[in-house]
Scaffold this motif. Structure first.
Motif, PDB file in Angstrom:
ATOM      1  N   LYS A 127      30.993  41.324  37.694  1.00 39.07           N
ATOM      2  CA  LYS A 127      29.986  42.183  37.067  1.00 39.07           C
ATOM      3  C   LYS A 127      28.781  41.367  36.613  1.00 39.07           C
ATOM      4  CE  LYS A 127      32.588  46.191  35.497  1.00 39.07           C
ATOM      5  NZ  LYS A 127      32.828  47.103  34.357  1.00 39.07           N
ATOM      6  N   LYS A 128      29.013  40.143  36.160  1.00 41.93           N
ATOM      7  CA  LYS A 128      27.915  39.282  35.725  1.00 41.93           C
ATOM      8  C   LYS A 128      26.988  38.954  36.895  1.00 41.93           C
ATOM      9  CE  LYS A 128      26.979  34.913  33.322  1.00 41.93           C
ATOM     10  NZ  LYS A 128      27.587  33.720  32.678  1.00 41.93           N
TER      11      LYS A 128
ATOM     12  N   ALA B 286      25.039  42.054  37.841  1.00 46.33           N
ATOM     13  CA  ALA B 286      23.995  42.326  36.854  1.00 46.33           C
ATOM     14  C   ALA B 286      22.758  41.478  37.120  1.00 46.33           C
ATOM     15  CB  ALA B 286      24.527  42.059  35.443  1.00 46.33           C
TER      16      ALA B 286
ATOM     17  N   ILE C  75      22.418  47.155  32.923  1.00 47.54           N
ATOM     18  CA  ILE C  75      23.051  47.526  31.652  1.00 47.54           C
ATOM     19  C   ILE C  75      24.455  48.080  31.894  1.00 47.54           C
ATOM     20  CG2 ILE C  75      22.856  49.054  29.641  1.00 47.54           C
ATOM     21  CD1 ILE C  75      19.739  48.912  30.174  1.00 47.54           C
ATOM     22  N   ALA C  76      24.620  48.829  32.984  1.00 53.34           N
ATOM     23  CA  ALA C  76      25.914  49.446  33.295  1.00 53.34           C
ATOM     24  C   ALA C  76      26.993  48.422  33.622  1.00 53.34           C
ATOM     25  CB  ALA C  76      25.753  50.416  34.456  1.00 53.34           C
ATOM     26  N   GLN C  77      26.597  47.205  33.999  1.00 49.87           N
ATOM     27  CA  GLN C  77      27.579  46.166  34.331  1.00 49.87           C
ATOM     28  C   GLN C  77      28.152  45.496  33.089  1.00 49.87           C
ATOM     29  OE1 GLN C  77      28.454  45.865  37.570  1.00 49.87           O
ATOM     30  NE2 GLN C  77      26.919  47.445  37.974  1.00 49.87           N
ATOM     31  N   ASN C  78      27.694  45.915  31.913  1.00 50.86           N
ATOM     32  CA  ASN C  78      28.140  45.291  30.656  1.00 50.86           C
ATOM     33  C   ASN C  78      27.954  43.766  30.712  1.00 50.86           C
ATOM     34  OD1 ASN C  78      29.172  45.247  28.053  1.00 50.86           O
ATOM     35  ND2 ASN C  78      31.286  45.039  28.734  1.00 50.86           N
TER      36      ASN C  78
ATOM     37  N   TYR D  49      24.905  39.563  26.497  1.00 49.97           N
ATOM     38  CA  TYR D  49      24.000  40.301  25.616  1.00 49.97           C
ATOM     39  C   TYR D  49      22.533  40.063  25.948  1.00 49.97           C
ATOM     40  CZ  TYR D  49      21.807  42.161  21.456  1.00 49.97           C
ATOM     41  OH  TYR D  49      21.010  42.879  20.605  1.00 49.97           O
TER      42      TYR D  49
ATOM     43  N   GLU E 104      21.418  41.980  29.020  1.00 50.43           N
ATOM     44  CA  GLU E 104      21.311  43.411  28.711  1.00 50.43           C
ATOM     45  C   GLU E 104      20.055  43.691  27.889  1.00 50.43           C
ATOM     46  OE1 GLU E 104      23.704  46.931  26.279  1.00 50.43           O
ATOM     47  OE2 GLU E 104      24.671  45.003  26.636  1.00 50.43           O
TER      48      GLU E 104
END
Length: 260
Positions: free
Chosen positions: A75-76, A79, A106-109, A112, A115
């Motif tokens: 996910k990182k 993103a 943002i949806a990939q969490n 911080y 995001e």
């Protein structure tokens, strides 16, 4: 498979060495000879990176769009790739696509900071329908203690939204608030002051423009495309403002003298 991977790695090395003819030739050879499915995803990412490095944004987009849909990515990583895609869409004047790409970041969490920056970049491509929701989100972020060091960016972002809505007075208020609450005195504050100075310049508020430009000059990177104009305007205003302030004072005194 081995030959194709060797070509890709050689092309990557040539690109790093700025041997662009050789790199382009190898990328094209790999594509013509059909890319093994095991390497297809990585090829798209490497070739997109090469094209972006040479500011060939229009050519890079289809490869980058394929790269972000690769399987087996964390996910990182996704993103970061969506963030890059959003930046490219923004450069191509595709604000709706850019906004969606930053939303996918943002949806990939993600971490911080990534995001946070995705939220900020969304304000630069905001549309009328999404503006109220973004302002609400940013005001909430301004109250978060975790963002204490980033308040200049938060208020800069809110100012961007008001500028997009052509509400210049509210935008000025938010930019001024960001400059006042800035704690880092970094390039982010410089960009904010540059935008604020440009607004004052266009409104012939030369004293305020000079104040903003004088500080921004020391914060903006000299290699930035905005720097030459910023430096020129700052130098002009350093000489001009003394006279404009004298004129404003005399005008005020004369108006006062004519009162009953």
């Amino acid at each position: 498979l081995v030959v194709a991977e060797c070509r890709m790695r050689m092309a990557q090395c040539y690109a790093e060495l700025d041997w662009n003819y050789e790199a382009e030739n190898l990328f094209n050879q790999t594509s013509r000879d059909s890319i093994p499915y095991q390497l297809a995803d990585e090829y798209e990412a490497l070739y997109a990176s090469y094209l972006l490095q040479h500011e060939r944004f229009e050519e890079a987009v289809p490869h980058l769009e394929k790269a972000v849909k690769r399987h087996g990515r964390t996910k990182k990583q996704k993103a970061r790739e969506y963030y890059l895609l959003g930046q490219v869409y923004e450069l191509q004047n595709r604000p709706a696509d850019a906004y969606k790409a930053f939303q996918k970041v943002i949806a990939q969490n993600p971490p911080y900071e990534l995001e946070f920056n995705a939220h900020i970049r969304q304000t630069e491509v905001v549309t009328g329908k999404t503006a109220p929701k973004l302002i609400k989100t940013l005001n909430h972020m301004a109250k978060d203690p975790n963002n204490k060091e980033y308040l200049d960016q938060v208020y800069y972002a809110i100012g961007n939204i008001y500028m997009a809505q052509q509400d210049t007075l509210k935008a000025i208020g938010e930019y001024e608030k960001g400059a006042e609450k800035s704690t880092r005195n970094g390039v982010e504050k410089g960009i904010l002051l540059l935008h604020l100075g440009n607004i004052y310049w266009e409104r012939a508020k030369y004293s305020d423009a000079q104040r903003c430009y004088a500080e921004a000059v020391g914060l903006i990177d000299k290699d930035s495309k905005e720097y030459p104009q910023l430096n020129k305007r700052s130098s002009i205003l350093d000489e001009l403002v003394t006279h404009t302030e004298a004129i404003e004072l005399q005008d005020s005194l004369q108006r006062l003298a004519k009162l009953p």
